[in-house]
Design an enzyme around this catalytic site. Structure first.
Site, PDB file in Angstrom:
ATOM      1  N   GLU A   1       0.824  -1.213   0.000  1.00  5.30           N
ATOM      2  CA  GLU A   1       0.000   0.000   0.000  1.00  5.30           C
ATOM      3  C   GLU A   1       0.855   1.258   0.000  1.00  5.30           C
ATOM      4  O   GLU A   1       0.502   2.254  -0.617  1.00  5.30           O
ATOM      5  CB  GLU A   1      -0.960  -0.005   1.193  1.00  5.30           C
ATOM      6  CG  GLU A   1      -2.050  -1.068   1.105  1.00  5.30           C
ATOM      7  CD  GLU A   1      -2.989  -0.871  -0.080  1.00  5.30           C
ATOM      8  OE1 GLU A   1      -2.958   0.201  -0.710  1.00  5.30           O
ATOM      9  OE2 GLU A   1      -3.757  -1.808  -0.380  1.00  5.30           O
TER      10      GLU A   1
ATOM     11  N   CYS B   1     -13.955   2.196 -14.831  1.00  4.86           N
ATOM     12  CA  CYS B   1     -14.397   3.573 -14.611  1.00  4.86           C
ATOM     13  C   CYS B   1     -13.175   4.465 -14.436  1.00  4.86           C
ATOM     14  O   CYS B   1     -12.995   5.134 -13.429  1.00  4.86           O
ATOM     15  CB  CYS B   1     -15.301   3.627 -13.379  1.00  4.86           C
ATOM     16  SG  CYS B   1     -16.222   5.167 -13.183  1.00  4.86           S
TER      17      CYS B   1
ATOM     18  N   CYS C   1     -17.717   2.363 -20.267  1.00  3.53           N
ATOM     19  CA  CYS C   1     -19.072   2.214 -19.730  1.00  3.53           C
ATOM     20  C   CYS C   1     -19.786   0.998 -20.319  1.00  3.53           C
ATOM     21  O   CYS C   1     -20.664   0.421 -19.682  1.00  3.53           O
ATOM     22  CB  CYS C   1     -19.879   3.479 -19.962  1.00  3.53           C
ATOM     23  SG  CYS C   1     -19.155   4.939 -19.168  1.00  3.53           S
TER      24      CYS C   1
ATOM     25  N   CYS D   1     -19.275  -1.850 -18.065  1.00  9.90           N
ATOM     26  CA  CYS D   1     -19.469  -1.564 -16.638  1.00  9.90           C
ATOM     27  C   CYS D   1     -20.655  -2.338 -16.065  1.00  9.90           C
ATOM     28  O   CYS D   1     -21.772  -2.238 -16.588  1.00  9.90           O
ATOM     29  CB  CYS D   1     -19.673  -0.074 -16.418  1.00  9.90           C
ATOM     30  SG  CYS D   1     -19.922   0.336 -14.674  1.00  9.90           S
TER      31      CYS D   1
ATOM     32  N   CYS E   1     -26.032   3.908 -12.998  1.00 10.30           N
ATOM     33  CA  CYS E   1     -25.042   4.984 -12.846  1.00 10.30           C
ATOM     34  C   CYS E   1     -25.702   6.346 -13.042  1.00 10.30           C
ATOM     35  O   CYS E   1     -26.288   6.625 -14.089  1.00 10.30           O
ATOM     36  CB  CYS E   1     -23.913   4.800 -13.865  1.00 10.30           C
ATOM     37  SG  CYS E   1     -22.695   6.140 -13.830  1.00 10.30           S
TER      38      CYS E   1
END
Length: 299
Positions: free
Chosen positions: A43, A199, A206, A209, A215
Site C-alpha cells: 500500500e 471507470c 461504460c 461496466c 449509474c
DNA sequence: CAACCGTGGCT
DNA sequence: TAGCCAAGGTT
C-alpha cells in the site's frame, strides 16, 4: 447477507462484488496467505505509483525483508536503495521508521487498529484503512482516488471527483458497504478495481461496466464536469523535485561517498542544486560525512 | 488549505 | 507530443 442500500441509493455493492469475482486482477497482495506486512508495504509503494511498477519491487522487498524486524535491522539507506526508482523516496524512509516502530512497539505484528496504523509514519487515512480491510478483513470504508471517482459518477452524477476533502468521502463509501464484514471488504476492493480497470479517469469503458444500469452520471447524459477540479500537478521538468531525483540517483548508485564535485555535475543551477541537497539532508534521505562526501543514511 | 514530494505510462 | 494521471502523505 444484508446488502440493503442506505438513503435510497442504488445497490452497487452486489453487482460489483459479482463482477469482481471474475474480473479481479491476479495481484500478489490478493494471494491467499499474503502477510499483513506485505499488504502494508504494497500500500505504501502504491501511493501515487502504478501497480505494474510496484509488483517487482514489492516481491524483491519481501524476499529480502520478510518481516518488519528484518527491515528495521537494515540501515534506512538500504531501504532507499531497494526502493529504486519508485519515486517519492521519503516513503522508503517512512516505511523503515514504521517497521522499526512495529518491531519495537507492536511485537513485530502489523497493527490491526486504524488509529494505531495512523500513528505510524507514512500511513495516512487511505493506507490505514486499506491495511485494516485488506490484511485483516475488518469493516471500514477505504477511499482512494479510484473510489472517489466511481462514487462521484455512479452516485452523485459528476464526471470527476472534486478535490479530495478531509474525510468527506468516507461517509459516502460507508453508505455503500454491506453490513457483513467479508462482503464489505470485497466491496471496497471491487469499487477500487472498477475505478482502476473500467471507470477510469479518461475514456471510461461504460459498455463493460457492471453498474451502468444504475449509474447517475450515465443517466444524466454524462454531463461535463462543473464543480471545482482537483489542482493540477506542478510542472516536473526543471523543478526541485527533478533535481532531488537526480541527486538521489547518484547516491543510490554509489557504494562510496559522493563528492560535492560529482553532485555539482547533476544540475547546472547552483542555488537550485543547493536547495535540493539541503532538502534531502533535512528529509534524512542524504547524510554528509566528515570528509565532505554524501551518502544514503546508514543509521 | 495549498504546496510540495518522483517517476513513468498512456493518449 | 505535451499534458494528464497514478491504491497519498506531510507540512
Amino acid at each position: 447477507m444484508d446488502n440493503a442500500p442506505d438513503r435510497g441509493r442504488p445497490d452497487i455493492a452486489t453487482p460489483l462484488v459479482a463482477w469482481f469475482r471474475d474480473a479481479a486482477r491476479d495481484l500478489p497482495w490478493r494471494r491467499p496467505g499474503f502477510p499483513a506486512w506485505g499488504t502494508l508495504v504494497s500500500e505504501i509503494m502504491l501511493q501515487q505509483t502504478q501497480v505494474a511498477r510496484v509488483v517487482p519491487r514489492l516481491e524483491a522487498w519481501l524476499t529480502r525483508w520478510p518481516t518488519p524486524a528484518d527491515l528495521a535491522a537494515s540501515p534506512p539507506g538500504e531501504a532507499v536503495r531497494a526502493w529504486d526508482r519508485l519515486g517519492y523516496p521519503r516513503r522508503a524512509i517512512a516505511l523503515h521508521a514504521a517497521a522499526t516502530a512495529i518491531a519495537e512497539q507492536h511485537g513485530n505484528v502489523v497493527p490491526r487498529d486504524v488509529d494505531a496504523l495512523l500513528a505510524l509514519p507514512g500511513i495516512g487515512d487511505y493506507t490505514a484503512r486499506a491495511v485494516a480491510v485488506f490484511a485483516y478483513g475488518d469493516r471500514h470504508p477505504v477511499v482512494d482516488v479510484n473510489v472517489r471517482r466511481v462514487l462521484a459518477r455512479a452516485l452523485l452524477g459528476h464526471g470527476q471527483p472534486g478535490p479530495a476533502k478531509a474525510k468527506q468521502d468516507l461517509p459516502l463509501m460507508e453508505s455503500v458497504l454491506p453490513e457483513d464484514r467479508d462482503a464489505a471488504a470485497a466491496t471496497n476492493a471491487a469499487v477500487m478495481e472498477l475505478g482502476a480497470l473500467v471507470c477510469v479517469a479518461r475514456s471510461p469503458a461504460c459498455d463493460a461496466c457492471p453498474i451502468a444500469d444504475r449509474c447517475a452520471w450515465r443517466a444524466a447524459g454524462y454531463p461535463e464536469h462543473d464543480g471545482p477540479r482537483a489542482p493540477k500537478q506542478a510542472r516536473f521538468a526543471g523543478s526541485d523535485r527533478q533535481v532531488r531525483g537526480l541527486i538521489m540517483a547518484e547516491l543510490r548508485s554509489s557504494d562510496v561517498p559522493v563528492l560535492r564535485s560529482e553532485i555539482d555535475l547533476v544540475w547546472p543551477d547552483d542555488a537550485q542544486r543547493e536547495r535540493a541537497l539541503a532538502s534531502l539532508l533535512r528529509d534524512g534521505l542524504a547524510v554528509g560525512d566528515d570528509a565532505g562526501g554524501y551518502t544514503l543514511p546508514s543509521v
